[in-house]
Design an enzyme around this catalytic site. Structure first.
Site, short mmCIF file in Angstrom:
data_model
loop_
_atom_site.label_atom_id
_atom_site.label_comp_id
_atom_site.label_asym_id
_atom_site.label_seq_id
_atom_site.Cartn_x
_atom_site.Cartn_y
_atom_site.Cartn_z
N CYS A 261 32.75 30.90 58.54
CA CYS A 261 33.52 30.42 57.38
C CYS A 261 33.28 28.95 57.03
O CYS A 261 32.86 28.65 55.92
CB CYS A 261 35.00 30.66 57.63
SG CYS A 261 35.42 32.41 57.64
N VAL B 186 37.28 40.83 58.96
CA VAL B 186 38.47 40.81 58.10
C VAL B 186 38.93 42.22 57.75
O VAL B 186 40.10 42.56 57.93
CB VAL B 186 38.19 39.97 56.82
CG1 VAL B 186 39.25 40.21 55.76
CG2 VAL B 186 38.15 38.49 57.19
N ASP C 193 32.58 51.39 55.08
CA ASP C 193 31.47 50.44 55.24
C ASP C 193 30.17 51.16 54.92
O ASP C 193 30.05 52.37 55.10
CB ASP C 193 31.43 49.89 56.66
CG ASP C 193 30.79 48.51 56.71
OD1 ASP C 193 31.51 47.51 56.86
OD2 ASP C 193 29.54 48.43 56.57
N PHE D 284 43.18 21.43 65.23
CA PHE D 284 41.89 21.07 64.62
C PHE D 284 41.60 19.58 64.75
O PHE D 284 40.98 18.97 63.90
CB PHE D 284 41.82 21.52 63.14
CG PHE D 284 41.75 23.00 63.01
CD1 PHE D 284 40.54 23.63 62.82
CD2 PHE D 284 42.89 23.79 63.12
CE1 PHE D 284 40.46 25.02 62.74
CE2 PHE D 284 42.82 25.17 63.05
CZ PHE D 284 41.60 25.78 62.86
N1 NAD Z 1 35.45 36.23 59.73
C1 NAD Z 1 36.52 35.50 59.51
O1 NAD Z 1 37.09 34.91 60.41
C2 NAD Z 1 37.08 35.38 58.12
C3 NAD Z 1 38.37 34.85 57.93
C4 NAD Z 1 38.87 34.75 56.64
C5 NAD Z 1 38.13 35.16 55.55
N2 NAD Z 1 36.87 35.65 55.75
C6 NAD Z 1 36.11 36.09 54.58
O2 NAD Z 1 36.18 37.51 54.52
C7 NAD Z 1 34.96 38.06 54.05
C8 NAD Z 1 34.39 39.04 55.06
O3 NAD Z 1 34.10 38.33 56.23
P1 NAD Z 1 33.77 39.07 57.60
O4 NAD Z 1 33.61 38.02 58.64
O5 NAD Z 1 34.74 40.17 57.81
O6 NAD Z 1 32.33 39.70 57.24
P2 NAD Z 1 31.48 40.75 58.08
O7 NAD Z 1 30.08 40.41 57.81
O8 NAD Z 1 31.97 40.81 59.48
O9 NAD Z 1 31.85 42.15 57.40
C9 NAD Z 1 31.50 42.51 56.12
C10 NAD Z 1 31.25 44.02 56.11
O10 NAD Z 1 31.07 44.43 54.76
C11 NAD Z 1 30.13 45.49 54.76
N3 NAD Z 1 29.60 45.67 53.41
C12 NAD Z 1 28.81 44.85 52.70
N4 NAD Z 1 28.54 45.38 51.49
C13 NAD Z 1 29.20 46.54 51.43
C14 NAD Z 1 29.31 47.55 50.43
N5 NAD Z 1 28.70 47.43 49.26
N6 NAD Z 1 30.08 48.63 50.70
C15 NAD Z 1 30.68 48.77 51.88
N7 NAD Z 1 30.60 47.85 52.87
C16 NAD Z 1 29.89 46.75 52.65
C17 NAD Z 1 29.12 45.06 55.78
O11 NAD Z 1 28.33 46.14 56.24
C18 NAD Z 1 30.01 44.45 56.86
O12 NAD Z 1 30.36 45.40 57.85
C19 NAD Z 1 34.04 36.85 53.77
O13 NAD Z 1 34.15 36.50 52.42
C20 NAD Z 1 34.63 35.77 54.65
O14 NAD Z 1 34.39 34.48 54.16
C21 NAD Z 1 36.33 35.80 57.01
#
Ligand code: NAD
Length: 430
Positions: free
Chosen positions: A263, A11, A30, A252
């Site tokens: 998710c 995201v 990050d 879907f």
């Molecule tokens: N992946 C999807 O398709 C999607 C779609 C919509 C919403 N979301 C939501 O978005 C959020 C993120 O999902 P994602 O898939 O991108 O997660 P991800 O695990 O791919 O990425 C999260 C990142 O945050 C970093 N991180 C964690 N703690 C940190 C900190 N204290 N400081 C700096 N960086 C930090 C991690 O190292 C990681 O790189 C979640 O809540 C998820 O539910 C995800």
């Protein structure tokens, strides 16, 4: 505008790159040094179609940068997006907000002038209130505003989804802040996205309610496909027949394996827990969760049936191992539940995935560099994900042996054509 994305995952990275492409100055932060080092070399740590090219272009023009220095990034930005993970808690099924609160604590130390703090991570209702409380312990409330802006992009289609979203939801009751965010998103609204301003809590709930609904829709057609198998009806006809009704829609509504990914599994569990805390029973969503768990077992059982319970020393090939096509994401992928069972029963396993080798897969399972190597002399091919490159295969030529079987979990191929070719072919709900 100067933007900061905290959390450079699926995201944070996609949104950051897309915002920079719209002309904003973006810093992606990050805590993972390897990830940031890779990005600073112009390399993308995830598989997401189109991202590489867009990132390189904006990196070259200096509109996007990558850093582990969260303090500096917060200080230099007007809007801070929290995009860290919110996985299922190990203690119960709620969302683990450790990362979100850690970031809130980092933010509170670095507010000198007014900041808009936007939660893009999927978080339970009232998380915005809690972030506000954390920051207000150190900073005057007039110096910041917490907004909920849930993200709806899908992995594999993330850039398109970000640039052409159906809707942009902004949860804030602060009119001035709403105007700033509307301005930020104006290029997308001009392309047809609906802009919806709600309360912060409503925005938080919209995300969970949407994901739980989509998970339920998938589970619904999956259960209908079980019935189809019993009565000899093709579930594809049902999907089309139902989907043509505009109130239902075709998306879907394709039968397949249990839903997975980063998710749906976690968000369905989290919303059910939130509702329980408010003494409201979300029985439909709880049934969806249960039904999806059952589906994993059903597919394991079905594979045993296809192999007539003779798994020992048989070669089984997985084509695709990610939870869906066009992503490298292995989170909650159904094959992760199947592989240990097959290994225990003495099967020889192989896999090929267009997004490459996976660290999540047991080392005893052989990674093959291409489809040919994966399919040669195998006993069973499981088409686990729907990548385009699996859609027009000449299986007899690939396998080069008689009596192999195919379990097409995505209904990519026509059963009739497979029958004509005398291939032992099994699919879902038909
Ligand atoms: N992946 C999807 O398709 C999607 C779609 C919509 C919403 N979301 C939501 O978005 C959020 C993120 O999902 P994602 O898939 O991108 O997660 P991800 O695990 O791919 O990425 C999260 C990142 O945050 C970093 N991180 C964690 N703690 C940190 C900190 N204290 N400081 C700096 N960086 C930090 C991690 O190292 C990681 O790189 C979640 O809540 C998820 O539910 C995800």
């Amino acid at each position: 505008m100067n933007l900061c994305m905290i959390g450079t995952g699926y995201v944070g990275l996609v949104s950051g790159v897309c915002f920079s492409d719209l002309g904003n100055q973006v810093v992606c932060v990050d805590k993972d040094k390897d990830k940031i080092n890779l990005l600073n070399k112009g390399r993308v740590p995830i598989y997401e179609p189109g991202l590489d090219e867009m990132l390189k272009r904006n990196f070259k023009f200096g509109r996007i940068s990558f850093s582990t220095d969260i303090n500096k990034a917060i200080e230099s930005s007007d809007i801070i997006f929290i995009c860290v993970g919110t996985p299922t808690s190990k203690k119960n099924n709620s969302a683990d907000l450790t990362h979100v609160y850690r970031v809130a604590n980092d933010i509170k130390k670095n507010i000198k002038k007014f900041k808009i703090i936007v939660t893009k991570s999927t978080v339970p209702v009232t998380t915005g209130d809690k972030i506000e409380k954390i920051i207000a312990k150190k900073v005057n409330k007039k110096k910041f505003e917490i907004v909920s802006n849930p993200e709806f992009l899908r992995e594999g289609e993330a850039i398109r989804d970000f640039i052409y979203p159906d809707r942009i939801v902004i949860g804030t009751q602060n009119k001035k802040v709403n105007r700033v965010l509307k301005n930020l998103y104006e290029p997308l609204v001009n392309k047809g996205a609906k802009y919806l301003n709600t309360s912060r809590r409503a925005a938080e709930l919209i995300k969970y309610a949407s994901n739980a609904f989509l998970a339920t829709k998938i589970t619904y057609i999956n259960e209908i496909s079980n019935l189809c198998e019993k009565i000899g009806v093709n579930v594809e006809d049902i999907s089309i027949g139902m989907g043509l009704d505009k109130r239902i829609g075709t998306r879907f509504l394709r039968a397949g394996p249990a839903y997975g990914g980063s998710c749906f599994p976690k968000d369905t569990k989290a919303i059910a827990i939130i509702a329980d805390q408010y003494k409201s029973n979300l029985s439909i969503i709880k049934s969806t969760i249960k039904s999806n768990e059952n589906r994993r077992n059903l597919f394991k059982k079905r594979t045993f049936q296809i192999m007539k319970n003779k798994i020992k020393n048989k070669t089984i090939t997985f084509l695709g191992v990610t939870f869906k096509a066009n992503t490298d994401d292995m989170r909650e992928s159904m094959c992760l539940k199947m592989i240990p069972v097959f290994l225990k029963k003495g099967a020889k396993l192989r896999y090929y995935d267009p997004s490459g080798k996976k660290k999540e897969i047991n080392k005893k399972v052989k990674f093959c560099k291409n489809i040919q190597e994966a399919c040669l002399k195998t006993d069973l091919i499981i088409i686990h994900t729907e990548w385009n490159e699996f859609k027009s295969l000449d299986f007899k030529n690939l396998v080069k042996k008689n009596n192999f079987k195919i379990y097409d979990m995505r209904n990519i191929y026509s059963s009739a054509k497979m029958k004509q070719k005398k291939i032992n072919y099994f699919s879902v709900g038909r």
